[in-house]
Design a protein around this motif. Sequence first.
Motif, PDB file in Angstrom:
ATOM      1  N   ASN A   6      -6.047  14.256  -6.936  1.00 58.49           N
ATOM      2  CA  ASN A   6      -6.435  12.871  -6.654  1.00 58.49           C
ATOM      3  C   ASN A   6      -6.736  12.073  -7.921  1.00 58.49           C
ATOM      4  O   ASN A   6      -7.827  11.540  -8.110  1.00 58.49           O
ATOM      5  CB  ASN A   6      -7.660  12.855  -5.710  1.00 58.49           C
ATOM      6  CG  ASN A   6      -7.969  11.440  -5.247  1.00 58.49           C
ATOM      7  OD1 ASN A   6      -7.070  10.595  -5.180  1.00 58.49           O
ATOM      8  ND2 ASN A   6      -9.232  11.175  -4.957  1.00 58.49           N
ATOM      9  N   GLN A   8      -6.568   8.914 -10.215  1.00 56.72           N
ATOM     10  CA  GLN A   8      -6.323   7.466 -10.155  1.00 56.72           C
ATOM     11  C   GLN A   8      -6.618   6.867 -11.522  1.00 56.72           C
ATOM     12  O   GLN A   8      -7.719   6.999 -12.032  1.00 56.72           O
ATOM     13  CB  GLN A   8      -7.242   6.796  -9.130  1.00 56.72           C
ATOM     14  CG  GLN A   8      -7.025   7.316  -7.721  1.00 56.72           C
ATOM     15  CD  GLN A   8      -7.642   6.378  -6.702  1.00 56.72           C
ATOM     16  OE1 GLN A   8      -7.511   5.158  -6.813  1.00 56.72           O
ATOM     17  NE2 GLN A   8      -8.316   6.956  -5.715  1.00 56.72           N
ATOM     18  N   GLN A  15      -3.419  -0.767 -11.332  1.00 57.60           N
ATOM     19  CA  GLN A  15      -3.518   0.664 -11.058  1.00 57.60           C
ATOM     20  C   GLN A  15      -2.195   1.331 -11.389  1.00 57.60           C
ATOM     21  O   GLN A  15      -1.143   0.935 -10.894  1.00 57.60           O
ATOM     22  CB  GLN A  15      -3.881   0.906  -9.583  1.00 57.60           C
ATOM     23  CG  GLN A  15      -4.161   2.367  -9.316  1.00 57.60           C
ATOM     24  CD  GLN A  15      -4.918   2.589  -8.019  1.00 57.60           C
ATOM     25  OE1 GLN A  15      -5.093   1.677  -7.230  1.00 57.60           O
ATOM     26  NE2 GLN A  15      -5.365   3.819  -7.792  1.00 57.60           N
ATOM     27  N   HIS A  18      -1.855   6.329  -8.324  1.00 62.25           N
ATOM     28  CA  HIS A  18      -2.534   6.124  -7.034  1.00 62.25           C
ATOM     29  C   HIS A  18      -2.926   7.449  -6.418  1.00 62.25           C
ATOM     30  O   HIS A  18      -2.388   7.837  -5.379  1.00 62.25           O
ATOM     31  CB  HIS A  18      -1.646   5.337  -6.064  1.00 62.25           C
ATOM     32  CG  HIS A  18      -1.311   3.962  -6.555  1.00 62.25           C
ATOM     33  ND1 HIS A  18      -2.010   2.842  -6.196  1.00 62.25           N
ATOM     34  CD2 HIS A  18      -0.346   3.529  -7.406  1.00 62.25           C
ATOM     35  CE1 HIS A  18      -1.501   1.773  -6.776  1.00 62.25           C
ATOM     36  NE2 HIS A  18      -0.478   2.173  -7.528  1.00 62.25           N
ATOM     37  N   GLY A 211       3.531   5.276  -9.306  1.00 65.23           N
ATOM     38  CA  GLY A 211       2.211   5.884  -9.331  1.00 65.23           C
ATOM     39  C   GLY A 211       1.892   6.834  -8.202  1.00 65.23           C
ATOM     40  O   GLY A 211       0.744   7.233  -8.020  1.00 65.23           O
ATOM     41  N   GLU A 212       2.902   7.201  -7.428  1.00 66.80           N
ATOM     42  CA  GLU A 212       2.647   8.147  -6.345  1.00 66.80           C
ATOM     43  C   GLU A 212       3.695   9.244  -6.359  1.00 66.80           C
ATOM     44  O   GLU A 212       4.848   9.013  -6.724  1.00 66.80           O
ATOM     45  CB  GLU A 212       2.723   7.423  -4.985  1.00 66.80           C
ATOM     46  CG  GLU A 212       1.497   6.618  -4.672  1.00 66.80           C
ATOM     47  CD  GLU A 212       1.683   5.806  -3.399  1.00 66.80           C
ATOM     48  OE1 GLU A 212       1.471   6.373  -2.312  1.00 66.80           O
ATOM     49  OE2 GLU A 212       2.097   4.633  -3.500  1.00 66.80           O
TER      50      GLU A 212
END
Lengths: 252, 381, 285
Positions: A6, A8, A15, A18, A211-212
């Motif tokens: 997780n 971030q 951001q 993510h 970002g994922e």
Amino acid sequence: MLELENIQVFYGPVQALHGISLHVDEGEIVTIIGPNGAGKTTTLKTITGLVRSRTGSIKFQGKRIDRLLEDQIVGQGISLVPEGRRVFPRLTVLENLEMGAYLRRSDRAGIQADIKRMYEIFPRLEERKAQLAETLSGGEQQMLAIARALMSRPKLLMLDEPSMGLAPLVVKGIFEIIQKINEEGTTILLVEQNARMALRVADRGYVLRTGEIVMEASAADLMKNESVRRAYLGEGIYSLEKNNGSVAGTGA
Amino acid sequence: MLHRKRLMGVVAFLILGLCLSSVTYGAPPIKIGIVAPLSGGAAMVGDTQVKGIALAIKQINAQGGIHGRQVVYYAEDDEQIPAKSVNAVNKLVYQQKVDAVIGTVNSSCTLANMEITKRAGVPQITPISSNPKITRLGNPWIFRLQASDDQQAEAIVNYAVNVLKLKKMAIMYQSDDYGTGGKDVIVRRLKELGLEPVAVEAFNPDAKDMSAQILKIKNAGADGLFMWTMYAQGALIARQSRQLGLKVPLMGGGGLTNPKLVELAGEAAYGLLNTQTFFPDPEGASPEAKAFIEAYKKEYGILPDSNAAMSYDSMMILAEAMKKAGPALNKKEVRDNIAATKNYRGVTGVITIDKYGDANRDILIIRVKEGGGYEVVWPKH
Amino acid sequence: MLLQQLIQGLAIGSVYGLLALGYVLMWQAWAVLDFARGDAAMMGAFFLLIFNVFLKIHILLAFPLAIAASALTGFIIERLAYRPLVGAREINRLIATIGAGILIRNLYRVMFGADPFPFPTIFGEHPIYIKHLMIVPQNLWITGIGFALAILLRLFLLKTWRGKAMRAAAQDRETAALMGIRVKNSMTLTFVVATVLGGIAGMLIAPLYFVMADMGVLIGLKGFAAAVLGGIESVTGAMVGGIILGIAENLAGGFISSGYQTAIAFALMILVLIFRPSGIMGRRL
């Protein structure tokens, strides 16, 4: 061996990551592929402590490292070959190698032995050891960057776009060396835009987009995956024609 | 109608109030503006300027002030920079609305700031700016108490040629108005006496390394060196001359007089000759000078330098002129009275203001004694 | 005459060189033209004045004490004025160094007044004659110490881990951090070393030029000119630039006109900037 959970990351209000999670097991070559700006470099910088995550944790060999200082993280046995090689331009080749061993500077004999080993792997570097790094060719600089990273005797070697800007033949040589390093026992995390090359040497791979993490699979499976082939293996236009536009939006 | 009546009432009340206040609190003070270098390289000189004026004002006020009004002063810093000096005088004249200005030290600064007092019609006295040009530009509002460089340079050249019998003299001067002014007079006076300087060398006012100039002078075979500069640079020249083996009499103007010169240059300063109009030697001083030296020492715990004495006399001459001018203190009248000063017995000697606004006065030549301290070598008593 | 002017130029030139080394170091590690270098010299001179003249400590002890005090002030100034601006834009940092210089100078002026303080000669100022050639022992010492320090600094940068890490950090801070180099510590060390070098330059000229709050202004600018002349990235260049500047000034004073001494120094700098922007030594250390 390495576990991200997780993560971030923010650059100001933007951001970049993510909440990604990934893991690298001992002895593996793992690759992260994805388009420009997906957050691949940010992921590596977060592991080395150059940027910090707001949430989650990073564990290395079961120990949390996300609150350690940069030099302490390097001390754990993590080494990064940064994007664009980033050799120290006005240090000689030899001095660049020495900087890689900065944290173990009291180990004179060990360093001498390692430098010798690097010259065996990269004979070009020995020829040019007294030259300033800025005078090397792109391929030589990449070799130097890798050798420099190995000088810290890392357990995990991370490479950021090692093929960037290099001629195909040189790229091939670099990847052969990466495989060889892996065979000698170093775990490798490889970030590449040249997905074909990366997947060819990797055991597993992650696909990162905006970002994922959108996909995780063995390298072989990713190679076979239709959308990966379309998006990252340069078969996009061909597929698009064949499917007559039905996959528009998968984003090449 | 009612409206107007009420307004008249208010006005009457205000006028009454004003009258009452002046009766109750006395006349507003007379304002003297001081412009001086209070920071930077000449801060020490600026400091004694203010001290001299402040002492004079204290004594004037103790004797009931001028026309029953107390005297106050406002001091502005000019850092020895002409542009800042102009700002400082602007502030004094237009913001503080001073009745007269005293200052400043640096000649370049005085040359710049005296344009402000001229335009505004405010009398100004510079105690020690010595560039000859100051009083020769036809500005009727500026006066000077220090002997001008013309007078000083002539005096030292006369002494070198007539008393020391020197023939091959060299000149070193700082490359600003002060140094250049002095150099020009020395060259002219030497010429009048049928001599030519063997070397004429400039240096920056903040230069430290004078070896190039000194070596050149030494090589020219000079038998005497005039230096037109302030004491800190003078000390550098004295010391470096000694180091580089230039052993000739060192001579200069009043800017060199300062106990610091000996402190800085040590033995190298012994024998140095320069012109002066005042120096704090209670023995052999006039009664006025003696009283001043004692009062100054009592007030500040140190001996006055010539700058303090000049500044003190400036304030006193100004006060005399204001007393003669009548209670309205018309600035033109004050100016005329300063110009008419004749045989005023100041602490720096007997002063008469000439047609240019310069003080005519005797000039001394003093010498640094072995072991420090000064002695008067000219005129001989 | 010519030889004599050359010798004089050599001494003052090595002082310029020492100051230039400070500019080079700061440029290398901080990527900033640090215009407070001259004030480091001033502070060093004051420390020596305080220890040797005011507190009457023997010169051999006063020297190391003054150097230690310089190092400590360097550390404090870095923390207060330089460290907070590490990430700032280049022009802001440049202005900050000018501001720091003005602040330091005025602080000293308030504490010590604007008047110069005399300083005893440490090395002897009576000249030794070799035929017609005059050598002032003081100048010999200044030149010797200047060169010795430059050589030591070069060895430090070329041969020691800390020195190499300092250069690496200067060239690429992020990558240096990846090597495990503590970049901020390295930058602090650079600043302290630069301050000490400047301080020593100030101590060397104290007996020649007296000690005062403003003493660093002109000498600092000369150091800058020397650094540009020799190449702002080169230790050797800094010394070479300093010597050339010192000699050029003396020759100009001796053979052209003493009124133009300073002008010639800066004209030389501008010429180099136009025709060889990387300086005489270029990028060689």
